[in-house]
Design a protein around this motif. Sequence first.
Motif, PDB file in Angstrom:
ATOM      1  N   ALA A 182       0.845  -1.193   0.000  1.00  0.00           N
ATOM      2  CA  ALA A 182       0.000   0.000   0.000  1.00  0.00           C
ATOM      3  C   ALA A 182       0.880   1.243   0.000  1.00  0.00           C
ATOM      4  O   ALA A 182       1.821   1.349   0.792  1.00  0.00           O
ATOM      5  N   VAL A 183       0.566   2.176  -0.881  1.00  0.00           N
ATOM      6  CA  VAL A 183       1.302   3.438  -0.973  1.00  0.00           C
ATOM      7  C   VAL A 183       0.328   4.573  -0.714  1.00  0.00           C
ATOM      8  O   VAL A 183      -0.719   4.662  -1.360  1.00  0.00           O
ATOM      9  N   ARG A 184       0.678   5.428   0.232  1.00  0.00           N
ATOM     10  CA  ARG A 184      -0.108   6.632   0.463  1.00  0.00           C
ATOM     11  C   ARG A 184       0.593   7.790  -0.233  1.00  0.00           C
ATOM     12  O   ARG A 184       1.806   7.958  -0.113  1.00  0.00           O
ATOM     13  N   THR A 185      -0.168   8.584  -0.969  1.00  0.00           N
ATOM     14  CA  THR A 185       0.430   9.739  -1.626  1.00  0.00           C
ATOM     15  C   THR A 185      -0.577  10.875  -1.623  1.00  0.00           C
ATOM     16  O   THR A 185      -1.735  10.708  -1.229  1.00  0.00           O
ATOM     17  N   ALA A 221       4.205   1.434 -11.823  1.00  0.00           N
ATOM     18  CA  ALA A 221       5.267   0.680 -11.164  1.00  0.00           C
ATOM     19  C   ALA A 221       4.691  -0.431 -10.293  1.00  0.00           C
ATOM     20  O   ALA A 221       5.246  -1.534 -10.228  1.00  0.00           O
ATOM     21  N   LEU A 222       3.572  -0.172  -9.619  1.00  0.00           N
ATOM     22  CA  LEU A 222       2.928  -1.210  -8.811  1.00  0.00           C
ATOM     23  C   LEU A 222       2.443  -2.355  -9.695  1.00  0.00           C
ATOM     24  O   LEU A 222       2.599  -3.529  -9.359  1.00  0.00           O
ATOM     25  N   ARG A 223       1.889  -2.019 -10.848  1.00  0.00           N
ATOM     26  CA  ARG A 223       1.396  -3.059 -11.756  1.00  0.00           C
ATOM     27  C   ARG A 223       2.536  -3.910 -12.305  1.00  0.00           C
ATOM     28  O   ARG A 223       2.346  -5.085 -12.619  1.00  0.00           O
ATOM     29  N   GLY A 224       3.724  -3.318 -12.407  1.00  0.00           N
ATOM     30  CA  GLY A 224       4.860  -4.068 -12.912  1.00  0.00           C
ATOM     31  C   GLY A 224       5.720  -4.679 -11.821  1.00  0.00           C
ATOM     32  O   GLY A 224       6.770  -5.252 -12.110  1.00  0.00           O
ATOM     33  N   VAL A 258      -0.429  -8.648 -11.096  1.00  0.00           N
ATOM     34  CA  VAL A 258      -0.713  -7.798  -9.944  1.00  0.00           C
ATOM     35  C   VAL A 258      -2.006  -7.020 -10.178  1.00  0.00           C
ATOM     36  O   VAL A 258      -2.219  -6.455 -11.254  1.00  0.00           O
ATOM     37  N   GLU A 259      -2.868  -6.992  -9.170  1.00  0.00           N
ATOM     38  CA  GLU A 259      -4.092  -6.201  -9.214  1.00  0.00           C
ATOM     39  C   GLU A 259      -3.865  -4.939  -8.384  1.00  0.00           C
ATOM     40  O   GLU A 259      -3.327  -5.008  -7.278  1.00  0.00           O
ATOM     41  N   TYR A 308      -4.763   6.438  -2.030  1.00  0.00           N
ATOM     42  CA  TYR A 308      -4.367   5.173  -1.417  1.00  0.00           C
ATOM     43  C   TYR A 308      -4.274   4.137  -2.536  1.00  0.00           C
ATOM     44  O   TYR A 308      -5.282   3.778  -3.142  1.00  0.00           O
ATOM     45  N   LEU A 309      -3.065   3.668  -2.821  1.00  0.00           N
ATOM     46  CA  LEU A 309      -2.813   2.736  -3.915  1.00  0.00           C
ATOM     47  C   LEU A 309      -2.436   1.391  -3.300  1.00  0.00           C
ATOM     48  O   LEU A 309      -1.440   1.294  -2.581  1.00  0.00           O
ATOM     49  N   VAL A 310      -3.226   0.357  -3.573  1.00  0.00           N
ATOM     50  CA  VAL A 310      -3.006  -0.956  -2.964  1.00  0.00           C
ATOM     51  C   VAL A 310      -2.817  -1.985  -4.071  1.00  0.00           C
ATOM     52  O   VAL A 310      -3.619  -2.047  -5.013  1.00  0.00           O
ATOM     53  N   ALA A 311      -1.757  -2.785  -3.971  1.00  0.00           N
ATOM     54  CA  ALA A 311      -1.432  -3.774  -4.998  1.00  0.00           C
ATOM     55  C   ALA A 311      -1.208  -5.139  -4.356  1.00  0.00           C
ATOM     56  O   ALA A 311      -0.694  -5.241  -3.237  1.00  0.00           O
TER      57      ALA A 311
END
Length: 330
Positions: free
Chosen positions: A215-218, A233-236, A241-242, A258-261
Amino acid sequence: MRVRLVAFALALLVVGLGSCGPGPRRLEDPSVGGPSPSPTRVIADAGPAGDAAAAGNVLARVQGKQGVIEVVQEGPVRRLVIDGVVQGEKRMDAAMPEDVDPLVALLRTMRPNARRALVIGLGSGKTAEDLEEGDMEVIAVELERAVIDFARQFFGYDGVALPLDGLTYLERQDSDRFDIVVMDAFQGRAPAPDLVTPRALSLMMNRTTPSGVVAVRTLGKPVAPAVQSIVSALRGSASSVEVDVRGSGVGGEEQNLYLVASRRPVTPQVPAAIPPLVSPWDKGRPATSKRPPEQPPARDVQLVGYLVRLRETGALALDLPHREMGASRY
Protein backbone atom coordinates in the motif's frame (compact mmCIF):
# COMPACT_ATOMS: atom_id res chain seq x y z
CA MET A 1 -21.15 15.92 -8.85
CA ARG A 2 -23.58 15.30 -5.98
CA VAL A 3 -22.22 15.85 -2.48
CA ARG A 4 -23.93 15.61 0.90
CA LEU A 5 -22.00 17.83 3.33
CA VAL A 6 -22.08 17.65 7.09
CA ALA A 7 -20.41 20.81 8.41
CA PHE A 8 -20.01 20.72 12.15
CA ALA A 9 -18.14 23.98 12.75
CA LEU A 10 -18.11 27.50 11.34
CA ALA A 11 -14.96 29.40 12.21
CA LEU A 12 -12.96 32.44 11.22
CA LEU A 13 -9.67 30.62 11.32
CA VAL A 14 -8.51 27.46 9.59
CA VAL A 15 -8.90 24.40 11.79
CA GLY A 16 -6.97 21.21 11.00
CA LEU A 17 -8.02 17.97 12.65
CA GLY A 18 -5.89 14.92 13.41
CA SER A 19 -5.60 12.07 15.86
CA CYS A 20 -3.14 9.53 17.00
CA GLY A 21 -3.14 7.44 20.13
CA PRO A 22 -0.81 5.28 22.18
CA GLY A 23 -0.16 1.73 21.07
CA PRO A 24 -1.49 -1.23 23.02
CA ARG A 25 1.89 -2.48 24.17
CA ARG A 26 5.66 -2.03 23.98
CA LEU A 27 7.66 -4.29 21.70
CA GLU A 28 11.39 -4.79 21.87
CA ASP A 29 13.40 -2.97 19.20
CA PRO A 30 15.98 -5.46 17.87
CA SER A 31 17.96 -2.76 16.06
CA VAL A 32 19.03 -0.94 19.21
CA GLY A 33 19.08 -3.76 21.77
CA GLY A 34 16.28 -2.34 23.90
CA PRO A 35 12.74 -1.02 23.96
CA SER A 36 13.59 2.53 22.92
CA PRO A 37 16.50 4.39 21.31
CA SER A 38 18.30 7.05 23.35
CA PRO A 39 16.52 10.41 23.27
CA THR A 40 17.42 12.88 20.55
CA ARG A 41 19.28 15.92 21.79
CA VAL A 42 16.89 18.84 21.31
CA ILE A 43 18.71 21.95 20.13
CA ALA A 44 17.56 25.45 20.91
CA ASP A 45 18.00 26.91 17.46
CA ALA A 46 17.98 24.87 14.27
CA GLY A 47 17.29 27.77 11.94
CA PRO A 48 13.96 29.39 11.06
CA ALA A 49 10.89 27.44 12.06
CA GLY A 50 8.53 26.27 9.33
CA ASP A 51 5.26 28.06 8.60
CA ALA A 52 3.30 25.36 10.38
CA ALA A 53 5.29 25.99 13.56
CA ALA A 54 4.96 29.77 13.45
CA ALA A 55 1.36 29.69 14.69
CA GLY A 56 2.01 27.37 17.64
CA ASN A 57 4.33 26.64 20.54
CA VAL A 58 7.42 24.66 19.48
CA LEU A 59 7.99 21.93 22.06
CA ALA A 60 11.08 20.48 20.39
CA ARG A 61 13.18 21.16 17.32
CA VAL A 62 16.18 19.42 15.79
CA GLN A 63 18.03 19.55 12.52
CA GLY A 64 17.40 16.24 10.78
CA LYS A 65 18.95 14.69 7.70
CA GLN A 66 16.21 16.07 5.46
CA GLY A 67 15.29 19.31 7.19
CA VAL A 68 14.13 20.82 10.47
CA ILE A 69 11.99 18.43 12.54
CA GLU A 70 9.61 20.09 15.02
CA VAL A 71 6.92 19.17 17.50
CA VAL A 72 4.39 21.99 17.64
CA GLN A 73 1.54 22.45 20.12
CA GLU A 74 -1.40 24.64 19.08
CA GLY A 75 -4.26 24.48 21.57
CA PRO A 76 -5.15 20.82 22.12
CA VAL A 77 -3.49 19.71 18.86
CA ARG A 78 0.12 18.48 18.74
CA ARG A 79 1.81 18.24 15.33
CA LEU A 80 4.93 16.65 13.89
CA VAL A 81 6.28 19.13 11.33
CA ILE A 82 9.17 18.51 8.96
CA ASP A 83 10.36 21.50 6.93
CA GLY A 84 7.04 23.27 7.46
CA VAL A 85 4.88 20.33 6.34
CA VAL A 86 2.60 18.62 8.86
CA GLN A 87 3.41 14.90 8.84
CA GLY A 88 1.22 13.81 11.76
CA GLU A 89 -1.12 15.15 14.42
CA LYS A 90 -2.49 14.16 17.80
CA ARG A 91 -5.30 15.77 19.76
CA MET A 92 -4.16 15.84 23.38
CA ASP A 93 -7.71 16.12 24.72
CA ALA A 94 -8.40 12.65 26.15
CA ALA A 95 -12.15 13.21 25.81
CA MET A 96 -11.84 13.47 22.02
CA PRO A 97 -12.44 10.06 20.41
CA GLU A 98 -9.68 8.79 18.14
CA ASP A 99 -10.26 7.73 14.56
CA VAL A 100 -8.47 4.87 12.84
CA ASP A 101 -6.06 5.83 10.06
CA PRO A 102 -8.22 5.50 6.91
CA LEU A 103 -5.50 3.51 5.13
CA VAL A 104 -5.41 1.01 8.01
CA ALA A 105 -9.20 0.72 7.96
CA LEU A 106 -9.07 0.02 4.22
CA LEU A 107 -6.34 -2.61 4.56
CA ARG A 108 -8.24 -4.40 7.30
CA THR A 109 -11.23 -4.78 4.98
CA MET A 110 -8.94 -6.25 2.31
CA ARG A 111 -6.85 -8.53 4.54
CA PRO A 112 -8.78 -9.14 7.80
CA ASN A 113 -6.55 -12.10 8.68
CA ALA A 114 -3.24 -10.24 8.29
CA ARG A 115 -0.79 -10.90 11.14
CA ARG A 116 2.48 -9.15 10.15
CA ALA A 117 3.02 -5.66 8.76
CA LEU A 118 5.93 -3.47 7.67
CA VAL A 119 5.54 0.32 7.73
CA ILE A 120 8.16 2.41 5.90
CA GLY A 121 8.01 5.93 7.34
CA LEU A 122 6.96 6.32 10.99
CA GLY A 123 5.74 9.91 11.31
CA SER A 124 3.91 10.28 14.62
CA GLY A 125 3.42 6.51 14.79
CA LYS A 126 -0.33 6.60 14.12
CA THR A 127 -0.38 4.14 11.19
CA ALA A 128 1.86 1.60 12.92
CA GLU A 129 -0.16 1.84 16.14
CA ASP A 130 -3.48 1.33 14.39
CA LEU A 131 -2.12 -1.69 12.57
CA GLU A 132 -1.02 -3.15 15.92
CA GLU A 133 -4.61 -3.20 17.18
CA GLY A 134 -5.79 -6.79 17.09
CA ASP A 135 -2.38 -8.28 17.96
CA MET A 136 -0.73 -7.68 14.60
CA GLU A 137 3.07 -7.69 14.69
CA VAL A 138 4.32 -4.43 13.19
CA ILE A 139 7.82 -3.28 12.29
CA ALA A 140 8.33 0.39 11.40
CA VAL A 141 11.38 1.64 9.51
CA GLU A 142 12.27 5.33 9.77
CA LEU A 143 15.24 7.19 8.28
CA GLU A 144 15.28 9.98 10.90
CA ARG A 145 16.13 8.83 14.42
CA ALA A 146 14.74 12.13 15.73
CA VAL A 147 11.34 11.22 14.28
CA ILE A 148 11.42 7.94 16.23
CA ASP A 149 12.38 9.74 19.42
CA PHE A 150 9.73 12.42 19.00
CA ALA A 151 7.08 9.80 18.21
CA ARG A 152 7.90 8.12 21.53
CA GLN A 153 8.38 11.25 23.66
CA PHE A 154 5.54 13.43 22.39
CA PHE A 155 3.02 11.16 20.64
CA GLY A 156 3.10 8.04 22.82
CA TYR A 157 4.36 5.62 20.20
CA ASP A 158 5.34 2.37 21.91
CA GLY A 159 6.16 -0.08 19.12
CA VAL A 160 9.15 -1.33 17.15
CA ALA A 161 10.95 1.30 15.08
CA LEU A 162 14.21 0.64 13.24
CA PRO A 163 16.39 3.71 12.49
CA LEU A 164 17.16 2.65 8.93
CA ASP A 165 16.74 3.85 5.38
CA GLY A 166 13.70 2.07 3.93
CA LEU A 167 15.48 0.98 0.77
CA THR A 168 18.37 -0.42 2.81
CA TYR A 169 15.93 -2.51 4.83
CA LEU A 170 14.20 -3.82 1.69
CA GLU A 171 17.56 -4.84 0.20
CA ARG A 172 18.42 -7.04 3.16
CA GLN A 173 18.97 -10.65 2.17
CA ASP A 174 16.62 -12.31 4.64
CA SER A 175 13.41 -14.28 4.54
CA ASP A 176 11.14 -11.82 6.36
CA ARG A 177 7.70 -11.71 4.72
CA PHE A 178 4.71 -9.55 5.61
CA ASP A 179 0.97 -9.67 4.99
CA ILE A 180 0.96 -5.87 4.65
CA VAL A 181 3.72 -3.50 3.49
CA VAL A 182 2.89 0.21 3.79
CA MET A 183 5.03 2.85 2.03
CA ASP A 184 4.32 6.01 4.03
CA ALA A 185 7.62 7.91 3.80
CA PHE A 186 7.39 11.50 2.56
CA GLN A 187 9.78 14.26 1.58
CA GLY A 188 7.65 17.34 2.02
CA ARG A 189 4.28 16.65 0.40
CA ALA A 190 5.53 13.96 -1.99
CA PRO A 191 6.50 10.33 -1.37
CA ALA A 192 10.23 9.71 -0.90
CA PRO A 193 11.33 9.41 -4.56
CA ASP A 194 13.68 6.45 -4.08
CA LEU A 195 10.84 4.44 -2.49
CA VAL A 196 8.33 4.69 -5.36
CA THR A 197 10.61 3.56 -8.17
CA PRO A 198 9.81 0.32 -10.03
CA ARG A 199 12.75 -1.36 -8.30
CA ALA A 200 11.72 -0.25 -4.79
CA LEU A 201 8.10 -1.30 -5.29
CA SER A 202 9.23 -4.66 -6.66
CA LEU A 203 11.34 -5.13 -3.54
CA MET A 204 8.26 -4.37 -1.43
CA MET A 205 6.17 -6.88 -3.35
CA ASN A 206 8.91 -9.48 -2.89
CA ARG A 207 8.59 -8.90 0.85
CA THR A 208 4.91 -9.90 0.91
CA THR A 209 3.33 -13.27 1.54
CA PRO A 210 1.50 -14.86 -1.43
CA SER A 211 -1.70 -12.99 -0.56
CA GLY A 212 0.06 -9.93 0.88
CA VAL A 213 -0.54 -6.34 -0.18
CA VAL A 214 1.67 -3.32 -0.84
CA ALA A 215 0.00 0.00 0.00
CA VAL A 216 1.30 3.44 -0.97
CA ARG A 217 -0.11 6.63 0.46
CA THR A 218 0.43 9.74 -1.63
CA LEU A 219 -0.96 13.23 -2.08
CA GLY A 220 -1.89 14.60 -5.49
CA LYS A 221 -4.36 14.69 -8.33
CA PRO A 222 -5.46 11.25 -9.56
CA VAL A 223 -4.37 12.03 -13.13
CA ALA A 224 -1.00 13.57 -12.19
CA PRO A 225 1.93 11.93 -14.01
CA ALA A 226 3.68 11.22 -10.69
CA VAL A 227 0.64 9.30 -9.43
CA GLN A 228 0.19 7.40 -12.68
CA SER A 229 3.89 6.50 -12.56
CA ILE A 230 3.45 4.89 -9.12
CA VAL A 231 0.40 2.95 -10.31
CA SER A 232 2.32 1.69 -13.34
CA ALA A 233 5.27 0.68 -11.16
CA LEU A 234 2.93 -1.21 -8.81
CA ARG A 235 1.40 -3.06 -11.76
CA GLY A 236 4.86 -4.07 -12.91
CA SER A 237 6.12 -5.04 -9.44
CA ALA A 238 5.25 -8.72 -10.01
CA SER A 239 3.31 -10.90 -12.43
CA SER A 240 -0.51 -10.70 -12.37
CA VAL A 241 -0.71 -7.80 -9.94
CA GLU A 242 -4.09 -6.20 -9.21
CA VAL A 243 -4.08 -2.50 -8.22
CA ASP A 244 -6.87 -0.72 -6.33
CA VAL A 245 -6.91 3.11 -6.37
CA ARG A 246 -8.90 5.04 -3.76
CA GLY A 247 -9.02 8.68 -2.73
CA SER A 248 -10.35 11.07 -0.11
CA GLY A 249 -11.69 13.57 -2.65
CA VAL A 250 -14.72 13.63 -4.90
CA GLY A 251 -13.19 14.52 -8.25
CA GLY A 252 -9.89 15.24 -9.93
CA GLU A 253 -8.62 17.71 -7.31
CA GLU A 254 -5.53 17.16 -5.17
CA GLN A 255 -6.35 14.70 -2.41
CA ASN A 256 -5.02 11.85 -0.30
CA LEU A 257 -4.65 8.80 -2.53
CA TYR A 258 -4.37 5.17 -1.42
CA LEU A 259 -2.81 2.74 -3.92
CA VAL A 260 -3.01 -0.96 -2.96
CA ALA A 261 -1.43 -3.77 -5.00
CA SER A 262 -1.40 -7.56 -4.60
CA ARG A 263 -1.05 -10.79 -6.55
CA ARG A 264 -4.47 -11.69 -5.17
CA PRO A 265 -7.76 -9.74 -5.43
CA VAL A 266 -7.83 -6.54 -3.37
CA THR A 267 -11.59 -6.01 -3.30
CA PRO A 268 -12.66 -5.16 0.28
CA GLN A 269 -14.63 -7.94 1.95
CA VAL A 270 -16.88 -5.34 3.60
CA PRO A 271 -17.71 -1.76 2.52
CA ALA A 272 -14.64 0.42 3.00
CA ALA A 273 -14.58 3.92 4.47
CA ILE A 274 -12.56 5.16 1.48
CA PRO A 275 -14.59 4.90 -1.73
CA PRO A 276 -13.01 3.60 -4.94
CA LEU A 277 -11.69 6.22 -7.32
CA VAL A 278 -12.41 5.62 -11.00
CA SER A 279 -9.33 6.90 -12.79
CA PRO A 280 -7.83 6.95 -16.30
CA TRP A 281 -6.07 3.63 -15.69
CA ASP A 282 -9.23 1.86 -14.44
CA LYS A 283 -9.51 -1.33 -16.49
CA GLY A 284 -13.22 -1.54 -15.68
CA ARG A 285 -14.15 1.52 -17.73
CA PRO A 286 -16.10 0.63 -20.91
CA ALA A 287 -14.02 1.02 -24.06
CA THR A 288 -16.76 3.15 -25.59
CA SER A 289 -16.65 5.74 -22.79
CA LYS A 290 -16.26 9.28 -24.13
CA ARG A 291 -15.43 10.80 -20.76
CA PRO A 292 -12.08 12.64 -20.84
CA PRO A 293 -9.55 11.17 -18.39
CA GLU A 294 -9.30 14.38 -16.36
CA GLN A 295 -13.02 14.19 -15.48
CA PRO A 296 -13.73 11.22 -13.15
CA PRO A 297 -17.44 10.28 -12.96
CA ALA A 298 -19.73 11.84 -10.38
CA ARG A 299 -20.43 9.87 -7.22
CA ASP A 300 -22.36 10.40 -4.00
CA VAL A 301 -20.03 11.13 -1.07
CA GLN A 302 -20.70 12.37 2.45
CA LEU A 303 -18.00 14.78 3.62
CA VAL A 304 -17.40 15.71 7.25
CA GLY A 305 -15.20 18.72 7.88
CA TYR A 306 -14.97 22.38 8.82
CA LEU A 307 -16.70 25.15 6.88
CA VAL A 308 -14.52 28.25 7.29
CA ARG A 309 -14.61 31.85 6.09
CA LEU A 310 -11.29 33.10 4.74
CA ARG A 311 -10.18 36.25 6.50
CA GLU A 312 -8.46 37.67 3.42
CA THR A 313 -11.31 37.42 0.91
CA GLY A 314 -14.42 36.52 2.90
CA ALA A 315 -14.94 33.44 0.69
CA LEU A 316 -16.14 30.14 2.14
CA ALA A 317 -13.89 27.07 2.03
CA LEU A 318 -14.13 23.48 3.21
CA ASP A 319 -11.32 22.02 5.31
CA LEU A 320 -11.37 18.22 5.37
CA PRO A 321 -9.49 16.42 8.16
CA HIS A 322 -6.74 14.12 6.92
CA ARG A 323 -5.24 12.45 9.97
CA GLU A 324 -2.03 11.46 8.27
CA MET A 325 -1.08 14.83 6.77
CA GLY A 326 -3.20 17.54 8.40
CA ALA A 327 -6.14 19.12 6.58
CA SER A 328 -6.72 19.87 2.90
CA ARG A 329 -8.78 22.84 1.73
CA TYR A 330 -11.33 22.87 -1.08
